[in-house]
Write a protein that holds these residues in place. Structure first.
Motif, PDB file in Angstrom:
ATOM      1  N   TYR A   1      29.005   2.111  32.221  1.00  0.00           N
ATOM      2  CA  TYR A   1      29.325   1.008  33.007  1.00  0.00           C
ATOM      3  C   TYR A   1      29.427   1.408  34.464  1.00  0.00           C
ATOM      4  O   TYR A   1      29.886   2.690  34.548  1.00  0.00           O
ATOM      5  N   ILE A   2      28.653   0.841  35.497  1.00  0.00           N
ATOM      6  CA  ILE A   2      28.897   1.425  36.690  1.00  0.00           C
ATOM      7  C   ILE A   2      29.247   0.181  37.553  1.00  0.00           C
ATOM      8  O   ILE A   2      29.088  -1.086  37.567  1.00  0.00           O
TER       9      ILE A   2
ATOM     10  N   VAL B   1      32.926   9.455  34.625  1.00  0.00           N
ATOM     11  CA  VAL B   1      31.834  10.320  34.518  1.00  0.00           C
ATOM     12  C   VAL B   1      31.291  10.803  36.057  1.00  0.00           C
ATOM     13  O   VAL B   1      31.416  12.001  36.133  1.00  0.00           O
ATOM     14  N   GLU B   2      30.975   9.926  36.935  1.00  0.00           N
ATOM     15  CA  GLU B   2      30.841  10.436  38.174  1.00  0.00           C
ATOM     16  C   GLU B   2      30.909   9.358  39.219  1.00  0.00           C
ATOM     17  O   GLU B   2      31.124   8.437  39.018  1.00  0.00           O
TER      18      GLU B   2
ATOM     19  N   THR C   1      40.753  11.069  45.341  1.00  0.00           N
ATOM     20  CA  THR C   1      40.401   9.743  44.511  1.00  0.00           C
ATOM     21  C   THR C   1      40.961   9.855  43.266  1.00  0.00           C
ATOM     22  O   THR C   1      41.149   8.636  42.530  1.00  0.00           O
ATOM     23  N   HIS C   2      41.685  10.862  42.629  1.00  0.00           N
ATOM     24  CA  HIS C   2      42.461  10.815  41.477  1.00  0.00           C
ATOM     25  C   HIS C   2      41.688  10.485  40.307  1.00  0.00           C
ATOM     26  O   HIS C   2      41.864  10.439  39.118  1.00  0.00           O
ATOM     27  N   LEU C   3      40.253  10.627  40.373  1.00  0.00           N
ATOM     28  CA  LEU C   3      39.263  10.229  39.298  1.00  0.00           C
ATOM     29  C   LEU C   3      39.043  11.025  38.406  1.00  0.00           C
ATOM     30  O   LEU C   3      38.962  10.858  37.115  1.00  0.00           O
ATOM     31  N   ASP C   4      39.347  12.521  38.741  1.00  0.00           N
ATOM     32  CA  ASP C   4      39.421  13.474  37.769  1.00  0.00           C
ATOM     33  C   ASP C   4      40.352  13.330  36.603  1.00  0.00           C
ATOM     34  O   ASP C   4      40.355  14.314  35.560  1.00  0.00           O
TER      35      ASP C   4
ATOM     36  N   SER D   1      30.256   2.349  47.393  1.00  0.00           N
ATOM     37  CA  SER D   1      30.824   3.548  46.512  1.00  0.00           C
ATOM     38  C   SER D   1      30.203   3.009  45.155  1.00  0.00           C
ATOM     39  O   SER D   1      30.163   2.055  44.758  1.00  0.00           O
ATOM     40  N   HIS D   2      29.863   4.102  44.184  1.00  0.00           N
ATOM     41  CA  HIS D   2      29.065   4.045  43.135  1.00  0.00           C
ATOM     42  C   HIS D   2      29.728   4.961  42.112  1.00  0.00           C
ATOM     43  O   HIS D   2      29.704   6.011  42.264  1.00  0.00           O
TER      44      HIS D   2
END
Length: 107
Positions: free
Chosen positions: A2-3, A36-37, A27-30, A54-55
């Motif tokens: 999903y994007i 994924v990225e 970003t806290h995404l990790d 932002s993607h």
């Protein structure tokens, strides 16, 4: 996959400040399962703004939805309102289910 994308119309002259906000934020995404990225994209310059997006790529839509309800999401966005003077209008969200991926060396 999903994007998730947000488009920002950044006011002329505010590009460097906008980029600085994104390049220096945590970003806290990790910490988020299914992430994924991430990419920050700079697009065309128009008369009154420069387009940015932002993607973010996720393992699936459920992982993205979980992110939007997480403490990590709240932490990453807690100062988002401080940056409104940098762009015109609200960011425009677009979400996409990936239907096909073609990659080098894929079989």
């Amino acid at each position: 996959m999903y994007i998730a994308m947000n488009r920002f119309r950044v006011a002329k002259g505010s590009e460097a400040a906008f980029e600085q906000v994104w390049l220096t934020r945590d970003t806290h995404l990790d910490k988020v399962p299914g992430f994924v990225e991430f990419h920050l994209l700079r697009g065309p310059e128009l008369e009154d703004h420069t387009l940015y997006a932002s993607h973010t790529v996720w393992a699936n839509h459920a992982a993205f939805e979980a992110w939007t309800k997480s403490e990590a999401f709240r932490a990453a966005h807690h100062k988002a309102g401080d940056n409104k003077p940098l762009y015109l209008g609200h960011p425009q969200f677009e979400g996409f289910e990936v239907m096909q991926t073609v990659g080098r060396g894929a079989k």
